[in-house]
Design a protein around this motif. Structure first.
Motif, PDB file in Angstrom:
ATOM      1  N   ALA A   1     -27.540  -7.521  13.023  1.00 30.70           N
ATOM      2  CA  ALA A   1     -26.644  -7.191  11.950  1.00 30.70           C
ATOM      3  C   ALA A   1     -25.595  -8.539  11.949  1.00 30.70           C
ATOM      4  CB  ALA A   1     -25.995  -5.843  12.071  1.00 30.70           C
ATOM      5  N   GLN A   2     -25.043  -8.928  13.048  1.00 28.71           N
ATOM      6  CA  GLN A   2     -24.134  -9.890  12.867  1.00 28.71           C
ATOM      7  C   GLN A   2     -24.608 -11.293  12.516  1.00 28.71           C
ATOM      8  OE1 GLN A   2     -23.433  -8.276  16.300  1.00 28.71           O
ATOM      9  NE2 GLN A   2     -21.852  -7.132  15.816  1.00 28.71           N
ATOM     10  N   LEU A   3     -25.827 -11.415  12.956  1.00 29.59           N
ATOM     11  CA  LEU A   3     -26.645 -12.699  12.482  1.00 29.59           C
ATOM     12  C   LEU A   3     -26.839 -12.716  10.864  1.00 29.59           C
ATOM     13  CD1 LEU A   3     -28.086 -15.373  12.760  1.00 29.59           C
ATOM     14  CD2 LEU A   3     -30.263 -13.942  12.955  1.00 29.59           C
ATOM     15  N   ASP A   4     -27.129 -11.451  10.385  1.00 32.45           N
ATOM     16  CA  ASP A   4     -27.216 -11.162   8.918  1.00 32.45           C
ATOM     17  C   ASP A   4     -25.953 -11.631   8.229  1.00 32.45           C
ATOM     18  OD1 ASP A   4     -29.851 -10.649   9.164  1.00 32.45           O
ATOM     19  OD2 ASP A   4     -29.727  -8.342   8.929  1.00 32.45           O
ATOM     20  N   GLU A   5     -25.029 -11.059   8.811  1.00 33.79           N
ATOM     21  CA  GLU A   5     -23.429 -11.210   8.334  1.00 33.79           C
ATOM     22  C   GLU A   5     -23.165 -12.678   8.413  1.00 33.79           C
ATOM     23  OE1 GLU A   5     -18.874 -10.334  10.049  1.00 33.79           O
ATOM     24  OE2 GLU A   5     -20.477  -8.579   9.805  1.00 33.79           O
ATOM     25  N   ALA A   6     -23.356 -13.319   9.418  1.00 36.91           N
ATOM     26  CA  ALA A   6     -23.286 -14.826   9.434  1.00 36.91           C
ATOM     27  C   ALA A   6     -24.053 -15.507   8.387  1.00 36.91           C
ATOM     28  CB  ALA A   6     -23.456 -15.420  10.932  1.00 36.91           C
ATOM     29  N   MET A   7     -25.056 -15.090   8.124  1.00 43.64           N
ATOM     30  CA  MET A   7     -26.101 -15.824   7.207  1.00 43.64           C
ATOM     31  C   MET A   7     -25.472 -15.561   5.792  1.00 43.64           C
ATOM     32  SD  MET A   7     -27.998 -17.446   8.929  1.00 43.64           S
ATOM     33  CE  MET A   7     -29.040 -18.230   7.840  1.00 43.64           C
ATOM     34  N   ALA A   8     -25.024 -14.183   5.564  1.00 45.74           N
ATOM     35  CA  ALA A   8     -24.360 -14.099   4.291  1.00 45.74           C
ATOM     36  C   ALA A   8     -23.323 -15.009   4.031  1.00 45.74           C
ATOM     37  CB  ALA A   8     -24.024 -12.548   4.047  1.00 45.74           C
ATOM     38  N   ALA A   9     -22.242 -15.051   4.920  1.00 44.79           N
ATOM     39  CA  ALA A   9     -21.210 -15.977   4.823  1.00 44.79           C
ATOM     40  C   ALA A   9     -21.574 -17.354   4.440  1.00 44.79           C
ATOM     41  CB  ALA A   9     -20.462 -15.901   6.146  1.00 44.79           C
TER      42      ALA A   9
END
Length: 170
Positions: free
Chosen positions: A137-145
């Motif tokens: 989930a944190q990786l997905d957040e980083a990728m969205a940013a």
């Protein structure tokens, strides 16, 4: 043990194993197994997994400069001809694209001697989450940013904007 356990998985998934750093500082048994896994996965084109082992960017740059100095000393290169491409050619990561995104965990606001040359135009993402707790989930957040950013590679926003014709269209 990790190398032994993961060799088949790397091969099955067509993952090439690479390293950066001074691998010769590792114990002989580790170097031998590491070399065997790298040889077994060489040329695989699904992905490249690069392990940073005994790695420090300053030391990497020093090794590159020493190699270039040796080229100059033996007459293979003139001092005035040295350019960024010569440094890049002698870096551990030669042949690997520069990172697009560097995720810095634990809220640290520094790059910690990691790929200093290669991250010149890398986007940084800082999260307070410590590495062991970093989830998908944190990786997905980083990728969205990352996807929301304008990549400029040293240019201004105006320089990267699409060219407009005289009527104001694109």
């Amino acid at each position: 043990d990790y190398l032994k356990d993961e060799r088949a998985t790397l091969q099955k998934n067509q993952i090439e194993l690479a390293t950066i750093g001074t691998v010769d500082k590792l114990p002989l048994v580790v170097r031998a197994l590491l070399g065997a896994v790298k040889d077994a996965t060489r040329g695989m084109d699904g992905m490249r997994l690069t392990l940073a082992l005994s790695y420090g960017a300053r030391e990497e740059i020093v090794r590159a400069v020493r190699a270039i100095a040796a080229d100059v000393k033996r007459g293979a290169l003139a001092v005035d001809d040295i350019g960024a491409e010569h440094i890049e050619a002698h870096l551990d990561s030669h042949g690997t694209p520069d990172p697009d995104l560097l995720i810095r965990t634990s809220g640290e606001m520094r790059v910690s001697n990691f790929m200093l040359w290669q991250i010149a135009y890398t986007e940084l993402y800082v999260t307070p989450v410590a590495w062991p707790d970093f989830t998908r989930a944190q990786l997905d957040e980083a990728m969205a940013a990352f996807r929301s950013r304008q990549r400029r590679f040293g240019l201004t926003g105006a320089q990267t904007a699409p060219a407009r014709d005289a009527r104001g269209g694109s």
